[in-house]
Scaffold this motif. Structure first.
Motif, PDB file in Angstrom:
ATOM      1  N   PHE A  34       5.759  -6.350  -1.016  1.00 40.05           N
ATOM      2  CA  PHE A  34       4.851  -5.281  -1.437  1.00 40.05           C
ATOM      3  C   PHE A  34       3.823  -4.952  -0.357  1.00 40.05           C
ATOM      4  O   PHE A  34       3.378  -3.812  -0.250  1.00 40.05           O
ATOM      5  CB  PHE A  34       4.148  -5.635  -2.750  1.00 40.05           C
ATOM      6  N   ASN A  35       3.438  -5.924   0.432  1.00 46.43           N
ATOM      7  CA  ASN A  35       2.528  -5.634   1.546  1.00 46.43           C
ATOM      8  C   ASN A  35       3.204  -4.759   2.591  1.00 46.43           C
ATOM      9  O   ASN A  35       2.565  -3.897   3.195  1.00 46.43           O
ATOM     10  CB  ASN A  35       2.028  -6.930   2.190  1.00 46.43           C
ATOM     11  N   GLN A  36       4.504  -4.949   2.816  1.00 46.83           N
ATOM     12  CA  GLN A  36       5.235  -4.149   3.786  1.00 46.83           C
ATOM     13  C   GLN A  36       5.661  -2.794   3.223  1.00 46.83           C
ATOM     14  O   GLN A  36       5.798  -1.826   3.959  1.00 46.83           O
ATOM     15  CB  GLN A  36       6.480  -4.908   4.263  1.00 46.83           C
ATOM     16  N   HIS A  37       5.893  -2.712   1.915  1.00 47.85           N
ATOM     17  CA  HIS A  37       6.360  -1.480   1.261  1.00 47.85           C
ATOM     18  C   HIS A  37       5.344  -1.064   0.200  1.00 47.85           C
ATOM     19  O   HIS A  37       5.640  -1.084  -0.988  1.00 47.85           O
ATOM     20  CB  HIS A  37       7.732  -1.692   0.611  1.00 47.85           C
ATOM     21  N   GLU A  38       4.192  -0.660   0.623  1.00 45.77           N
ATOM     22  CA  GLU A  38       3.083  -0.326  -0.279  1.00 45.77           C
ATOM     23  C   GLU A  38       3.441   0.862  -1.175  1.00 45.77           C
ATOM     24  O   GLU A  38       3.606   1.981  -0.693  1.00 45.77           O
ATOM     25  CB  GLU A  38       1.837   0.010   0.543  1.00 45.77           C
ATOM     26  N   PRO A  39       3.595   0.640  -2.508  1.00 43.28           N
ATOM     27  CA  PRO A  39       3.928   1.755  -3.391  1.00 43.28           C
ATOM     28  C   PRO A  39       2.703   2.585  -3.787  1.00 43.28           C
ATOM     29  O   PRO A  39       2.839   3.701  -4.249  1.00 43.28           O
ATOM     30  CB  PRO A  39       4.531   1.071  -4.616  1.00 43.28           C
ATOM     31  N   PHE A  40       1.534   2.040  -3.591  1.00 42.94           N
ATOM     32  CA  PHE A  40       0.308   2.712  -4.014  1.00 42.94           C
ATOM     33  C   PHE A  40      -0.496   3.107  -2.789  1.00 42.94           C
ATOM     34  O   PHE A  40      -1.214   2.302  -2.215  1.00 42.94           O
ATOM     35  CB  PHE A  40      -0.535   1.814  -4.918  1.00 42.94           C
ATOM     36  N   ASN A  41      -0.373   4.351  -2.378  1.00 46.60           N
ATOM     37  CA  ASN A  41      -1.120   4.863  -1.247  1.00 46.60           C
ATOM     38  C   ASN A  41      -2.407   5.464  -1.783  1.00 46.60           C
ATOM     39  O   ASN A  41      -2.397   6.491  -2.449  1.00 46.60           O
ATOM     40  CB  ASN A  41      -0.293   5.910  -0.505  1.00 46.60           C
ATOM     41  N   LEU A  42      -3.532   4.831  -1.477  1.00 49.68           N
ATOM     42  CA  LEU A  42      -4.810   5.296  -2.008  1.00 49.68           C
ATOM     43  C   LEU A  42      -5.240   6.618  -1.391  1.00 49.68           C
ATOM     44  O   LEU A  42      -6.053   7.333  -1.959  1.00 49.68           O
ATOM     45  CB  LEU A  42      -5.881   4.228  -1.801  1.00 49.68           C
ATOM     46  N   ASN A  43      -4.715   6.956  -0.217  1.00 47.43           N
ATOM     47  CA  ASN A  43      -5.048   8.227   0.414  1.00 47.43           C
ATOM     48  C   ASN A  43      -4.296   9.387  -0.219  1.00 47.43           C
ATOM     49  O   ASN A  43      -4.689  10.529  -0.085  1.00 47.43           O
ATOM     50  CB  ASN A  43      -4.736   8.168   1.916  1.00 47.43           C
ATOM     51  N   GLU A  44      -3.211   9.092  -0.909  1.00 45.42           N
ATOM     52  CA  GLU A  44      -2.395  10.119  -1.561  1.00 45.42           C
ATOM     53  C   GLU A  44      -2.953  10.405  -2.950  1.00 45.42           C
ATOM     54  O   GLU A  44      -3.029   9.523  -3.789  1.00 45.42           O
ATOM     55  CB  GLU A  44      -0.949   9.633  -1.680  1.00 45.42           C
ATOM     56  N   GLN A  45      -3.346  11.636  -3.196  1.00 43.14           N
ATOM     57  CA  GLN A  45      -3.952  12.010  -4.471  1.00 43.14           C
ATOM     58  C   GLN A  45      -2.956  12.641  -5.432  1.00 43.14           C
ATOM     59  O   GLN A  45      -3.277  12.886  -6.580  1.00 43.14           O
ATOM     60  CB  GLN A  45      -5.123  12.979  -4.238  1.00 43.14           C
TER      61      GLN A  45
END
Length: 157
Positions: A34-45
């Motif tokens: 999950f650290n390598q394949h982050e499903p939650f991009n906080l910059n993406e709204q």
């Protein structure tokens, strides 16, 4: 003192040291993935489905993340209206990410096909049968026509 002996049983095998260390290693592997394949991009709204990868854009009209606001507007519109005469336009309803799935029109009705379910069914057939021609000779339907009619399950005789 009481002449009782302590034994472990198969029921509590998950409490052993080897099982605990294996579970910890598995948890560490999942955490690293999950650290390598982050499903939650906080910059993406934008709203995104983790299962299908669909991402809503501003022009899609997807508003399922604003259900309370949409419901409040609908309630204001329906206030002081007779229940038998009230109607709600589709444009005023909540639209989910399901509206973004491409569908196929059959008899003027849009039918959605889930590619994951289709793929898993094809894999199951390939594992059982070598000749797939008879299975692909029929029209693809969203629900088995023998069991359903008008989106409702047929009653047994």
């Amino acid at each position: 003192m009481t002449n009782l002996k302590h034994k472990t049983s198969e029921q509590h095998i998950e409490l052993g040291n080897s099982r605990s260390s294996r579970d910890f290693i598995d948890l560490t592997n999942i955490h690293e993935w999950f650290n390598q394949h982050e499903p939650f991009n906080l910059n993406e709204q934008r709203l995104r489905s983790l299962a299908s990868g669909l991402t809503a854009t501003d022009g899609d009209g997807v508003n399922c993340d604003k259900t309370e606001e949409v419901g409040a507007k609908l309630q204001e519109q329906l206030d002081n209206e007779n229940v038998t005469e009230a109607s709600v336009k589709r444009s005023a309803q909540v639209r989910s990410l399901d509206h973004l799935h491409p569908g196929i029109k059959i008899d003027k009705q849009k039918v959605y096909i889930n590619p994951t379910i289709l793929f898993s069914r094809l894999i199951a057939i390939v594992q059982r049968e070598e000749d797939m021609v008879p299975y692909l000779a029929y029209e693809l339907t969203a629900v088995p026509t023998a069991l359903f009619k008008d989106n409702a399950m047929r009653k047994p005789i």
